[in-house]
Design a protein around this motif. Structure first.
Motif, PDB file in Angstrom:
ATOM      1  N   LEU A  91       0.827  -1.205   0.000  1.00  0.00           N
ATOM      2  CA  LEU A  91       0.000   0.000   0.000  1.00  0.00           C
ATOM      3  C   LEU A  91       0.862   1.256   0.000  1.00  0.00           C
ATOM      4  O   LEU A  91       0.644   2.179  -0.794  1.00  0.00           O
ATOM      5  N   ALA A  92       1.848   1.291   0.887  1.00  0.00           N
ATOM      6  CA  ALA A  92       2.719   2.467   0.955  1.00  0.00           C
ATOM      7  C   ALA A  92       3.523   2.627  -0.327  1.00  0.00           C
ATOM      8  O   ALA A  92       3.687   3.751  -0.837  1.00  0.00           O
ATOM      9  N   GLY A  93       4.030   1.515  -0.875  1.00  0.00           N
ATOM     10  CA  GLY A  93       4.789   1.598  -2.111  1.00  0.00           C
ATOM     11  C   GLY A  93       3.954   2.083  -3.277  1.00  0.00           C
ATOM     12  O   GLY A  93       4.405   2.899  -4.088  1.00  0.00           O
ATOM     13  N   TRP A 189      -1.447  14.212 -22.964  1.00  0.00           N
ATOM     14  CA  TRP A 189      -1.597  13.078 -22.060  1.00  0.00           C
ATOM     15  C   TRP A 189      -1.224  11.773 -22.742  1.00  0.00           C
ATOM     16  O   TRP A 189      -0.667  10.869 -22.112  1.00  0.00           O
ATOM     17  N   ARG A 190      -1.509  11.681 -24.060  1.00  0.00           N
ATOM     18  CA  ARG A 190      -1.152  10.457 -24.781  1.00  0.00           C
ATOM     19  C   ARG A 190       0.355  10.353 -24.990  1.00  0.00           C
ATOM     20  O   ARG A 190       0.927   9.258 -24.964  1.00  0.00           O
ATOM     21  N   ILE A 191       1.004  11.489 -25.193  1.00  0.00           N
ATOM     22  CA  ILE A 191       2.461  11.471 -25.319  1.00  0.00           C
ATOM     23  C   ILE A 191       3.100  10.966 -24.027  1.00  0.00           C
ATOM     24  O   ILE A 191       4.035  10.162 -24.041  1.00  0.00           O
ATOM     25  N   VAL A 192       2.571  11.442 -22.889  1.00  0.00           N
ATOM     26  CA  VAL A 192       3.110  11.020 -21.597  1.00  0.00           C
ATOM     27  C   VAL A 192       2.895   9.524 -21.377  1.00  0.00           C
ATOM     28  O   VAL A 192       3.815   8.788 -20.976  1.00  0.00           O
ATOM     29  N   VAL A 193       1.685   9.053 -21.676  1.00  0.00           N
ATOM     30  CA  VAL A 193       1.347   7.655 -21.394  1.00  0.00           C
ATOM     31  C   VAL A 193       2.044   6.691 -22.348  1.00  0.00           C
ATOM     32  O   VAL A 193       2.548   5.642 -21.935  1.00  0.00           O
ATOM     33  N   VAL A 194       2.093   7.044 -23.626  1.00  0.00           N
ATOM     34  CA  VAL A 194       2.583   6.117 -24.642  1.00  0.00           C
ATOM     35  C   VAL A 194       4.080   6.262 -24.899  1.00  0.00           C
ATOM     36  O   VAL A 194       4.798   5.266 -25.085  1.00  0.00           O
ATOM     37  N   GLU A 195       4.588   7.480 -24.920  1.00  0.00           N
ATOM     38  CA  GLU A 195       5.974   7.713 -25.329  1.00  0.00           C
ATOM     39  C   GLU A 195       6.937   7.871 -24.156  1.00  0.00           C
ATOM     40  O   GLU A 195       8.082   7.423 -24.246  1.00  0.00           O
ATOM     41  N   ILE A 196       6.492   8.519 -23.074  1.00  0.00           N
ATOM     42  CA  ILE A 196       7.414   8.830 -21.981  1.00  0.00           C
ATOM     43  C   ILE A 196       7.329   7.798 -20.860  1.00  0.00           C
ATOM     44  O   ILE A 196       8.351   7.294 -20.386  1.00  0.00           O
ATOM     45  N   LEU A 197       6.119   7.479 -20.438  1.00  0.00           N
ATOM     46  CA  LEU A 197       5.962   6.601 -19.282  1.00  0.00           C
ATOM     47  C   LEU A 197       6.619   5.230 -19.454  1.00  0.00           C
ATOM     48  O   LEU A 197       7.231   4.731 -18.499  1.00  0.00           O
ATOM     49  N   PRO A 198       6.542   4.582 -20.626  1.00  0.00           N
ATOM     50  CA  PRO A 198       7.229   3.288 -20.771  1.00  0.00           C
ATOM     51  C   PRO A 198       8.723   3.359 -20.514  1.00  0.00           C
ATOM     52  O   PRO A 198       9.328   2.392 -20.041  1.00  0.00           O
ATOM     53  N   ASN A 199       9.332   4.494 -20.822  1.00  0.00           N
ATOM     54  CA  ASN A 199      10.761   4.649 -20.557  1.00  0.00           C
ATOM     55  C   ASN A 199      11.061   4.833 -19.070  1.00  0.00           C
ATOM     56  O   ASN A 199      12.221   4.764 -18.658  1.00  0.00           O
ATOM     57  N   LEU A 200      10.032   5.097 -18.281  1.00  0.00           N
ATOM     58  CA  LEU A 200      10.217   5.302 -16.849  1.00  0.00           C
ATOM     59  C   LEU A 200       9.893   4.053 -16.032  1.00  0.00           C
ATOM     60  O   LEU A 200       9.996   4.083 -14.815  1.00  0.00           O
ATOM     61  N   TYR A 201       9.497   2.961 -16.708  1.00  0.00           N
ATOM     62  CA  TYR A 201       9.125   1.760 -15.973  1.00  0.00           C
ATOM     63  C   TYR A 201      10.228   1.260 -15.025  1.00  0.00           C
ATOM     64  O   TYR A 201       9.952   0.963 -13.863  1.00  0.00           O
ATOM     65  N   PRO A 202      11.478   1.136 -15.490  1.00  0.00           N
ATOM     66  CA  PRO A 202      12.518   0.671 -14.562  1.00  0.00           C
ATOM     67  C   PRO A 202      12.691   1.587 -13.352  1.00  0.00           C
ATOM     68  O   PRO A 202      12.910   1.121 -12.240  1.00  0.00           O
ATOM     69  N   ILE A 203      12.590   2.899 -13.587  1.00  0.00           N
ATOM     70  CA  ILE A 203      12.725   3.837 -12.476  1.00  0.00           C
ATOM     71  C   ILE A 203      11.545   3.700 -11.522  1.00  0.00           C
ATOM     72  O   ILE A 203      11.712   3.704 -10.297  1.00  0.00           O
ATOM     73  N   LEU A 204      10.337   3.547 -12.050  1.00  0.00           N
ATOM     74  CA  LEU A 204       9.151   3.382 -11.218  1.00  0.00           C
ATOM     75  C   LEU A 204       9.236   2.100 -10.393  1.00  0.00           C
ATOM     76  O   LEU A 204       8.854   2.071  -9.224  1.00  0.00           O
ATOM     77  N   ILE A 205       9.736   1.029 -11.012  1.00  0.00           N
ATOM     78  CA  ILE A 205       9.904  -0.231 -10.274  1.00  0.00           C
ATOM     79  C   ILE A 205      10.885  -0.043  -9.134  1.00  0.00           C
ATOM     80  O   ILE A 205      10.655  -0.484  -7.999  1.00  0.00           O
ATOM     81  N   SER A 206      11.992   0.625  -9.420  1.00  0.00           N
ATOM     82  CA  SER A 206      12.994   0.862  -8.388  1.00  0.00           C
ATOM     83  C   SER A 206      12.432   1.710  -7.255  1.00  0.00           C
ATOM     84  O   SER A 206      12.649   1.411  -6.073  1.00  0.00           O
ATOM     85  N   GLN A 207      11.684   2.755  -7.597  1.00  0.00           N
ATOM     86  CA  GLN A 207      11.098   3.614  -6.577  1.00  0.00           C
ATOM     87  C   GLN A 207      10.063   2.852  -5.751  1.00  0.00           C
ATOM     88  O   GLN A 207       9.958   3.038  -4.534  1.00  0.00           O
ATOM     89  N   PHE A 208       9.290   1.994  -6.401  1.00  0.00           N
ATOM     90  CA  PHE A 208       8.280   1.199  -5.698  1.00  0.00           C
ATOM     91  C   PHE A 208       8.940   0.250  -4.706  1.00  0.00           C
ATOM     92  O   PHE A 208       8.504   0.133  -3.549  1.00  0.00           O
ATOM     93  N   VAL A 209       9.982  -0.444  -5.141  1.00  0.00           N
ATOM     94  CA  VAL A 209      10.677  -1.383  -4.255  1.00  0.00           C
ATOM     95  C   VAL A 209      11.318  -0.642  -3.089  1.00  0.00           C
ATOM     96  O   VAL A 209      11.248  -1.086  -1.935  1.00  0.00           O
ATOM     97  N   PHE A 210      11.949   0.489  -3.389  1.00  0.00           N
ATOM     98  CA  PHE A 210      12.591   1.272  -2.343  1.00  0.00           C
ATOM     99  C   PHE A 210      11.569   1.762  -1.319  1.00  0.00           C
ATOM    100  O   PHE A 210      11.821   1.771  -0.114  1.00  0.00           O
ATOM    101  N   ALA A 211      10.384   2.166  -1.803  1.00  0.00           N
ATOM    102  CA  ALA A 211       9.324   2.617  -0.902  1.00  0.00           C
ATOM    103  C   ALA A 211       8.803   1.469  -0.053  1.00  0.00           C
ATOM    104  O   ALA A 211       8.457   1.653   1.122  1.00  0.00           O
ATOM    105  N   MET A 212       8.721   0.264  -0.620  1.00  0.00           N
ATOM    106  CA  MET A 212       8.274  -0.903   0.148  1.00  0.00           C
ATOM    107  C   MET A 212       9.224  -1.189   1.307  1.00  0.00           C
ATOM    108  O   MET A 212       8.791  -1.478   2.429  1.00  0.00           O
TER     109      MET A 212
END
Length: 298
Positions: A91-93, A189-212
């Motif tokens: 939940l916190a992560g 919003w589509r540029i962010v979701v389709v073009e930018i956000l996929p490139n941030l997946y590894p960073i988001l995973i790392s931030q999620f794990v660190f928050a957990m």
């Protein structure tokens, strides 16, 4: 978590490279076992709050990890603690990642006054001392449930992740392929979701794990100090009652050692996950690893 220059990855394909990293696989395996126990375990044990006549009894066939000074089964509490502690971390992560993504990605892409306002909010949360704030707030909210504790930890710990995402998003927003899509008339919003956000997946995973990691350790620390939800069974509350029951002085190692080991092993597993993600997105770690491998061959 390593804070270094991060190389963007085109698409989500790089995330699959994590499955080829031994540290990530080891950490993922341990977390998977924890998750399985959290889902199935509480269905196979009795009521962790039930008391019996065997007070502070050692491990036996009847009680695999002994009992507390009230006759409660330590093994049942430990298994139920898997679910409670992992729920706090998840939940916190999740909340931390969502808040960081909203503030960091939106601000980094939008720029201008929107970025200034969101950056100001993030800076305010950064300068506020999180630990004293959590302790003070938890002293008033400790009877509200573990979900409230998880949200409290998340609200006070998202700002640093938002800064990382903001910097990376601002860099991606001016890449040639993003400019080409923007010139074609694609909505923001589509540029962010389709073009930018996929490139941030590894960073988001790392931030999620660190928050957990921070959330699980934070909840355990608050509960150990008596500031958590003492009506819930978590590893932190187990340690709290073990301390109050003077388990260490009475030699009741089975009361405090298992939850402490569970917290340590889970923290190590999540750290291995984080290291695996860092090796994927941090070019310096990849170069160092490749250099050591070539040195071993020579």
């Amino acid at each position: 978590m390593t804070q270094a220059v991060i190389t963007p990855v085109r698409g989500a394909g790089r995330v699959s490279a994590l499955t080829r990293r031994p540290k990530f696989l080891l950490g993922a395996g341990i977390v998977a076992v924890y998750a399985l126990v959290a889902v199935v375990g509480p269905l196979l044990v009795g009521d962790p709050h039930a008391t019996g006549e065997d007070l502070l009894a050692g491990p036996s066939a009847a009680h695999l990890l002994g009992t507390t000074n009230n006759g409660q089964d330590v093994f049942a509490q430990l298994i139920v603690g898997f679910r409670s502690s992992l729920l706090v971390g998840l939940l916190a992560g999740t909340v931390t990642m969502v808040l960081a993504a909203l503030v960091g990605v939106v601000g980094g892409y939008a720029g201008g006054w929107a970025d200034e306002v969101l950056n100001l909010i993030g800076n305010v949360f950064l300068v506020i001392p999180a630990l004293p704030l959590i302790v003070v707030a938890a002293s008033y909210l400790h009877s509200s449930g573990i979900a409230v504790i998880a949200l409290l930890i998340a609200v006070t710990s998202w700002a640093a992740s938002a800064r990382v995402l903001r910097a990376q998003t601002a860099s991606l927003a001016h890449r040639d392929y993003v400019d080409a899509v923007r010139a074609s008339g694609e909505r923001g919003w589509r540029i962010v979701v389709v073009e930018i956000l996929p490139n941030l997946y590894p960073i988001l995973i790392s931030q999620f794990v660190f928050a957990m990691i921070g959330a699980i350790l934070g909840e355990a620390g608050l509960s150990f100090l008596g500031l958590g939800d003492l009506n819930s069974v978590t590893w932190g509350t187990m340690l709290f009652f073990a301390q109050n029951g003077e388990a260490l002085s009475q030699g009741a190692w089975w009361w405090f050692l298992p939850p402490g080991l569970c917290i340590a092993v889970l923290g190590a597993a999540l750290t291995l996950l984080n290291i695996g993600v860092d090796e994927l997105i941090n070019p310096r770690l990849r170069v160092q690893r490749r250099g050591r491998a070539q040195g071993d061959i020579r």
